[in-house]
Design a protein around this motif. Structure first.
Motif, PDB file in Angstrom:
ATOM      1  N   VAL A  55       0.840  -1.200   0.000  1.00 39.36           N
ATOM      2  CA  VAL A  55       0.000   0.000   0.000  1.00 39.36           C
ATOM      3  C   VAL A  55       0.878   1.253   0.000  1.00 39.36           C
ATOM      4  CG1 VAL A  55      -1.691   1.336   1.331  1.00 39.36           C
ATOM      5  CG2 VAL A  55      -2.015  -1.129   1.033  1.00 39.36           C
ATOM      6  N   LYS A  66      -4.386   7.054   1.732  1.00 40.84           N
ATOM      7  CA  LYS A  66      -4.879   6.482   2.989  1.00 40.84           C
ATOM      8  C   LYS A  66      -5.496   7.591   3.819  1.00 40.84           C
ATOM      9  CE  LYS A  66      -1.058   4.683   4.424  1.00 40.84           C
ATOM     10  NZ  LYS A  66       0.002   3.964   5.115  1.00 40.84           N
ATOM     11  N   VAL A  75      -8.024   2.762   2.620  1.00 43.16           N
ATOM     12  CA  VAL A  75      -7.284   2.958   1.377  1.00 43.16           C
ATOM     13  C   VAL A  75      -8.297   3.196   0.270  1.00 43.16           C
ATOM     14  CG1 VAL A  75      -5.654   1.916  -0.240  1.00 43.16           C
ATOM     15  CG2 VAL A  75      -5.505   1.364   2.205  1.00 43.16           C
TER      16      VAL A  75
END
Length: 127
Positions: A55, A66, A75
């Motif tokens: 991520v 985020k 996310v």
């Protein structure tokens, strides 16, 4: 959407992020809606920390963002992210098409090209 030319660094980050199967899958899942990092981690046979790193790569590339919601990190895909990747590919295509067009013009202008095509050199020297 008119966007300035992307820097090499931006393009490198985009394609590095998109080069990994897991990251592309994370991106697809987040397009459908916001997911927490812990929810994403449930979908993969790897540690939570590994998913967090994936991520983070997507986030550095600007493909996802985020947002904290209580104890969770949600996310979400940046809606303009695909546009930036497409723009990078369009710029590469344009550069290559320009090169191919220039080569075609040079070959068309070279009078020796036809002459060379008429001489079949695959048979070896004639005696």
């Amino acid at each position: 959407m008119v966007v300035d030319e992307l820097s090499d660094e931006t393009v490198d980050r985009l394609f590095h992020a998109l080069a990994d199967t897991t990251r592309r899958d994370i991106l697809r899942r987040c397009v459908r809606g916001e997911l927490s990092v812990s929810r994403l981690a449930e979908a993969y046979p790897m540690s939570f920390a590994a998913v967090q790193k994936h991520v983070a790569v997507l986030e550095r590339a600007g493909l996802v963002a985020k947002q904290r919601s209580g104890r969770e990190q949600l996310v979400r895909t940046d809606p303009d992210a695909v546009g930036r990747a497409r723009q990078a590919l369009d710029e590469l295509e344009s550069a290559w098409r320009g090169r191919v067009d220039r080569m075609a013009r040079l070959l068309a202008e070279d009078p020796g090209t036809e002459e060379n095509e008429d001489n079949d050199t695959t048979e070896g020297p004639r005696r």
